[in-house]
Design an enzyme around this catalytic site. Structure first.
Site, PDB file in Angstrom:
ATOM      1  N   GLU A   1      78.169  39.138  -3.928  1.00 49.74           N
ATOM      2  CA  GLU A   1      77.393  39.188  -5.170  1.00 49.74           C
ATOM      3  C   GLU A   1      77.126  37.748  -5.613  1.00 49.74           C
ATOM      4  O   GLU A   1      78.075  36.979  -5.829  1.00 49.74           O
ATOM      5  CB  GLU A   1      78.165  39.950  -6.257  1.00 49.74           C
ATOM      6  CG  GLU A   1      78.269  41.444  -5.968  1.00 49.74           C
ATOM      7  CD  GLU A   1      79.070  42.220  -7.007  1.00 49.74           C
ATOM      8  OE1 GLU A   1      78.745  43.394  -7.236  1.00 49.74           O
ATOM      9  OE2 GLU A   1      80.039  41.677  -7.585  1.00 49.74           O
TER      10      GLU A   1
ATOM     11  N   HIS B   1      80.794  36.116  -5.598  1.00 48.72           N
ATOM     12  CA  HIS B   1      81.871  37.120  -5.633  1.00 48.72           C
ATOM     13  C   HIS B   1      81.978  37.833  -4.285  1.00 48.72           C
ATOM     14  O   HIS B   1      81.125  38.648  -3.934  1.00 48.72           O
ATOM     15  CB  HIS B   1      81.607  38.116  -6.769  1.00 48.72           C
ATOM     16  CG  HIS B   1      82.720  39.088  -6.950  1.00 48.72           C
ATOM     17  ND1 HIS B   1      82.525  40.425  -7.168  1.00 48.72           N
ATOM     18  CD2 HIS B   1      84.068  38.925  -6.914  1.00 48.72           C
ATOM     19  CE1 HIS B   1      83.694  41.028  -7.269  1.00 48.72           C
ATOM     20  NE2 HIS B   1      84.640  40.146  -7.110  1.00 48.72           N
TER      21      HIS B   1
ATOM     22  N   ASN C   1      82.591  45.764  -9.337  1.00 47.87           N
ATOM     23  CA  ASN C   1      83.815  45.975 -10.139  1.00 47.87           C
ATOM     24  C   ASN C   1      83.580  46.774 -11.414  1.00 47.87           C
ATOM     25  O   ASN C   1      84.484  47.438 -11.910  1.00 47.87           O
ATOM     26  CB  ASN C   1      84.477  44.636 -10.464  1.00 47.87           C
ATOM     27  CG  ASN C   1      85.215  44.095  -9.263  1.00 47.87           C
ATOM     28  OD1 ASN C   1      85.499  44.830  -8.315  1.00 47.87           O
ATOM     29  ND2 ASN C   1      85.516  42.815  -9.276  1.00 47.87           N
TER      30      ASN C   1
ATOM     31  N   SER D   1      86.581  37.902 -10.411  1.00 50.38           N
ATOM     32  CA  SER D   1      86.321  39.337 -10.305  1.00 50.38           C
ATOM     33  C   SER D   1      85.689  39.890 -11.563  1.00 50.38           C
ATOM     34  O   SER D   1      84.989  40.899 -11.524  1.00 50.38           O
ATOM     35  CB  SER D   1      87.637  40.099 -10.133  1.00 50.38           C
ATOM     36  OG  SER D   1      88.247  39.776  -8.943  1.00 50.38           O
TER      37      SER D   1
END
Ligand SMILES: C[C@H](O)CC(=O)SCCNC(=O)CCNC(=O)[C@H](O)C(C)(C)COP(=O)(O)OP(=O)(O)OC[C@H]1O[C@@H](n2cnc3c(N)ncnc32)[C@H](O)[C@@H]1OP(=O)(O)O
Ligand SMILES: NC(=O)c1ccc[n+]([C@@H]2O[C@H](COP(=O)([O-])OP(=O)(O)OC[C@H]3O[C@@H](n4cnc5c(N)ncnc54)[C@H](O)[C@@H]3O)[C@@H](O)[C@H]2O)c1
Length: 310
Positions: free
Chosen positions: A176, A164, A214, A143
């Site tokens: 991602e 991701h 994130n 993450s």
């Protein structure tokens, strides 16, 4: 199989996009690993799901079966027998193991989804690098950690990258695809093709903290926790506010519980260590307290809210 294509956007299960990768090993059978295994199997991949805990693997198989059932109910609404066949076939493509070394030997791609801790990831990737065939691509679902730093322990830096996914993996459409400093074009292209083959919309991002989502989402969640900690509003009202006032499907505290408070804390602590002057990354006493008490959110039965234990 073609029927999947119609609902691929919703259920991340398009089998119509081709990928050279056919055998995927997913390491970590928790929240994310089980979802990654599910979408891979739905797309026709041979999946080996690995976890140190046989109990986690049993739980993962059960939840994957239930989630495939949800998909089948919609896709094969009027054909329950075909729905059952779809579930059985997808489940049949997932085998489980507790030994990552054995699992890496037959993989075209390994996706790591274990605990968000650099030392633990390093130990695993060193083993995987030695065990996996020459052509195998190694990828992390981290993450918040640096892909280059994770890749520092492997020899095959050109065949390493970030993949991701988002929680819940079968529903969230984004992937991602992260290029490390030494990720080759061939590896990047193979990861993009694989992401599309498992039904995701792929975006590309450099190896920058939190990638795109994130970097924006975690500070937002943290600010919500601080707002609650200060007593500015109740948890319920903060969540209602962001759902009804900003159109989010979940409020930030619900989302923190959903992601896992331990994962939120790992992310924040890691960024604070790297960027101690950034106020958005400062530790949050309330978050630390909840995690120390084992209140990790949905997965432990309590976080900002209480949940029925699964
Ligand atoms: C921290 C990390 O690095 C990055 C992250 O992952 S950040 C977190 C990203 N995730 C989010 O922001 C999630 C935000 N929340 C949401 O989008 C929604 O609340 C949610 C999709 C989780 C649930 O939606 P909600 O409507 O409340 O619940 P529910 O009705 O159970 O599910 C919605 C649909 O998805 C389906 N679904 C839910 N979970 C599923 C699963 N695991 N497998 C298959 N289908 C599933 C349901 O069957 C339902 O389908 P339908 O609309 O056709 O009936
Ligand atoms: N939770 C999220 O919303 C989310 C979203 C995207 C990415 N991620 C990332 O995905 C990774 C996994 O997160 P999660 O939420 O699924 O965690 P989780 O705690 O649900 O699952 C992690 C699993 O890894 C297993 N494990 C730990 N060390 C292992 C090892 N050496 N070998 C095999 N298995 C091992 C654990 O037994 C556990 O079942 C983390 O890097 C996290 O940052 C999480």
């Amino acid at each position: 199989m073609m029927q999947f294509g119609v609902i691929a956007r919703k259920f991340s299960s398009s089998a119509s996009v081709q990928s050279a990768i056919k055998n995927v090993t997913v390491i970590g059978g928790g929240l994310m690993g089980s979802g990654i295994a599910q979408v891979s199997a739905q797309a026709g991949q041979n999946v080996t799901l690995v976890d140190v805990s046989p109990d986690v693997l049993a739980k993962a198989q059960k939840s994957i079966g239930a989630n495939l059932g949800r998909v089948a109910k919609k896709v094969y609404k009027d054909k329950p027998q075909e729905g059952e066949k779809f579930v059985a076939e997808a489940l049949g493509r997932i085998k489980t193991l507790t030994d990552p070394v054995a699992a890496a030997k037959s993989a075209d791609l390994v996706v790591e989804a274990i605990v968000e801790n650099m030392d633990v990831k390093h130990k695993l990737f060193k083993q995987l690098d030695e065990a996996a065939p020459e052509h195998t691509i190694l990828a992390s679902n981290t993450s918040s950690l640096s892909i280059n730093e994770i890749a520092s322990v492997v020899k095959r830096k050109d065949r390493f990258g970030g993949l991701h996914f988002f929680n819940p993996v079968p529903v969230m459409r984004l992937l991602e695809v992260v290029k490390g400093a030494e990720t080759s074009e061939a590896t990047y292209n193979a990861m993009m093709a694989w992401g599309k083959a498992v039904g995701k919309t792929c975006i590309t991002c450099k190896d920058t903290p939190g990638f795109v989502v994130n970097r924006l989402l975690v500070p937002y969640i943290c600010e919500a926790i601080r707002l609650y900690e200060r007593g500015d509003a109740s948890a319920r009202d903060i969540d209602i506010a962001m759902k009804l006032g900003a159109g989010y499907p979940m409020g930030p505290l619900e989302l923190a519980d959903y992601v896992g408070l331990d994962t939120n804390k790992f992310i924040l602590d890691g960024w604070h260590k790297k960027y101690p002057d950034q106020p958005l990354f400062k530790p949050i006493p309330l978050l630390n307290k909840l995690v120390a008490e084992g209140k990790l959110g949905v997965k432990s039965g309590e976080g900002f809210y209480k949940y029925e234990k699964k």
